[in-house]
Design a protein around this motif. Sequence first.
Motif: not given
Lengths: 486, 311
Positions: A65, A239, A244, A248, A252, A276, B6, B88-89, B92-97, B100, B103-104, B107
């Motif tokens: 998960n 990604t 990756y 990330a 974070r 931005t 963004a 989801r894709e 996934g590109q911005v998971r740190e933004q 969690s 995302w979970e 996902n």
Amino acid sequence: MPAQSAHLQMRVPFGDYALGSAYDEMFRADGRPRAHYRNLYTQLLNLPSEDLYRFKKEADLSFFNQGITFTVYGRAEGTEQIFPHDLLPRIVTSSEWATIERGLIQRITALNLFLADVYHERRIVKDRVIPGEIIYTCKHFRRQMQGVRIPRDVYISVAGTDLIRMPDGRFVVLEDNLRVPSGVSYMLTSRKVMKQIFPALFRKCGVRPIEQYSQELLSTLRSLAPEGRSTIVLLTPGTYNSAYFEHAFLARQMGIELVEGRDLVVHDNTVYMRTTSGLQRVDVIYRRVDDDFVDPLAFRADSTLGVAGLFNAYRAGKVVLANALGSGVADDKAIYSYVPKIIRYYLDEDPIVDNVETFLMTDRAQRDEVCGNLEKYVVKAVGESGGYGMLIGPHSSREQQAEFREKILADPRNYIAQPTITLSAAPCFMNGRIEPRHVDLRPYVLFGEKATIVPGGLTRVALRRGSLVVNSSQGGGSKDTWVLLN
Amino acid sequence: MLSRVADSLYWMSRYFERANHCARVLEANHNLMLNPSKLSTEERWQRIMASLGIAPAAGGIDPQSAMVKLTSDAGFESSIAFCIAVSRENAGQVREQISSEMWEGLNSLYHKVTKASANLEADTDPMRLVVAVREGSYQFHGITDATMNHGEGWQFIQLGKYMERSCALPVLLDAYFSRAGEADTLDWVGLLASCAAFESYCKVYTAELRPDSVAEFLLLNPEFPYSVCYAVERMSAAIAAISQTSFTKASVRIERIAGRLRASLAYAQIAEIMIGGVHRCLNDVIEQCESLHAAVHMVYIDYPIQSALEA
């Protein structure tokens, strides 16, 4: 199976646990658990295997998960699997750890001095400690870095050193990973999961914490930033890179931007990221992109992962890269064999943690010995990592040996050999039984203003019975590593 | 905030809303299709397609395969499975933004949908998938609001969600109002259910279903989350918040477009709209949303570097 294990009657669930010639992390040769494993041992004796199964399932689901997965290529689209994780912790005593810690700090200190020397005065070559051609022929030697001054002369800020334990119980260094070592996120996430599963055991054992890693990494990077500036970013290939998740995760945890090459622009030797609210200046880049790909103008022109003009900004001192470009010289497997000499040369100290005996194929006598007895040795290509380009003598066929013999003779500089070492074994939960599997240990060393190592690291496991290959790309898994308080 | 980030947050949110919208429409219609009606099954499916903005298929529509296609065909760009995968894709590109938990949540919803899509056997299975998406989406919105900083990133998520809603609702309404003359009560129930609006509508107008009341509610009600007016209102609020944190000279232009659209709905009266034709009004909303989308992209995401350096 050695004779000694024949008369040992191990208790359930260790009924099938075979003590071999390897050093066993949990058991002494007489089949009794070592003192620092006694808490875990007792817990396992009292734990029904259904519970272990359930724990295993919970842990795997948690990894799944969290998206700690890799894509299995060649199967149906979207087949994702988690990195195999073993439930049982690997335990290291505080005195063992103290030696490892001192040894690794000594080693990274010496290697940083070595790199500064290699790219400037080259005293070590002039003093004939290392032949110059071994350095200049390194795949990761970067001529462009000659004479470039970098902050604090710190080339390696993050290292992931692979240690193995010899049959006599000593830890030795198998490999220095000094370019873009990965795996630290598995160390951190697996600790989190383990705490959910074994809270009582944590309380009983007294395990030293590792959660501060991200803060330590951030202050290491910050210590490299120019006076009064502090915008730090993590540069990822994107990604599709297998690490990756880790990029990330770390960005974070540190609260810094995770950027890709396309987010950065260089103008007038200054690096900016596209935000931005316009372009914002960047001061330190923790880059998880290989040297070759960081700047298509300076290195590989076909790279789409990098930033055009980054190298010039770097030379001009307008931006810091960690690790420094060109630091891969120091983890070349031929240079590795000189590391004890490097430590003596720069620090005037004996190495605290030894190397594995290594044969250079450029040396005629050593080459003849190895080529004549390939079935006894492990042969590695010097610039490779991840378990690629390797021959494991005892497990190889005659054809494979012949193929490697030819490769060695054709390009001796590209290969080294080491005696086959039986890595130590640790108990693992395999399909309802507890069995020994071979393991190594990768602690993560940070070097900025000072050197720090969080107590622990990634214990990698060769999940196939008898296998000595722990790399995740080759059927390896991982387990949590506990360093005890005392 | 990085422009690329963004952009990903925006699209994550738009595609998520799109999947969600599709699920709501399918669930509402599925129940009603079990009742007999003046329209044939084929005609009703055509209306479902039209209300989702899907061009009519050349060879006619087979109900069972249409259902499967709209829910679980990951190769079909309007299907729930496709939209969840793209969402989801982007996440996934911005998971740190994102948090969690977000995302979970996303996902595991993705894995649920992928798994369900691969194992469709009984004819009740597609509906199970639809229900899972609806429930998952409420959960995801709750998690997003509860676990993420309500800063710029969150505002781009809001912008994506309400932009998608502001574009999708007019398409849906148009599919019903363009043939308002032949519609019976059940059709209006279906439209309201497609916006999860039946109960809320009844609270305002009682269960008396009149086309102009339905239009008024779904177009102009400022308090109902699936009305056009509400969506546009939230979208403008997100735009205003973004331009406050990331002010550039061009932000003014975006705020102007948004403000005009907002005002046109806030001060409109349903009687006037009915006279001018609902279609024209709906079309107008869609066009203005499109130009707003383009302006946001040009100002915050893909601006020319030279102009940014001069500033």
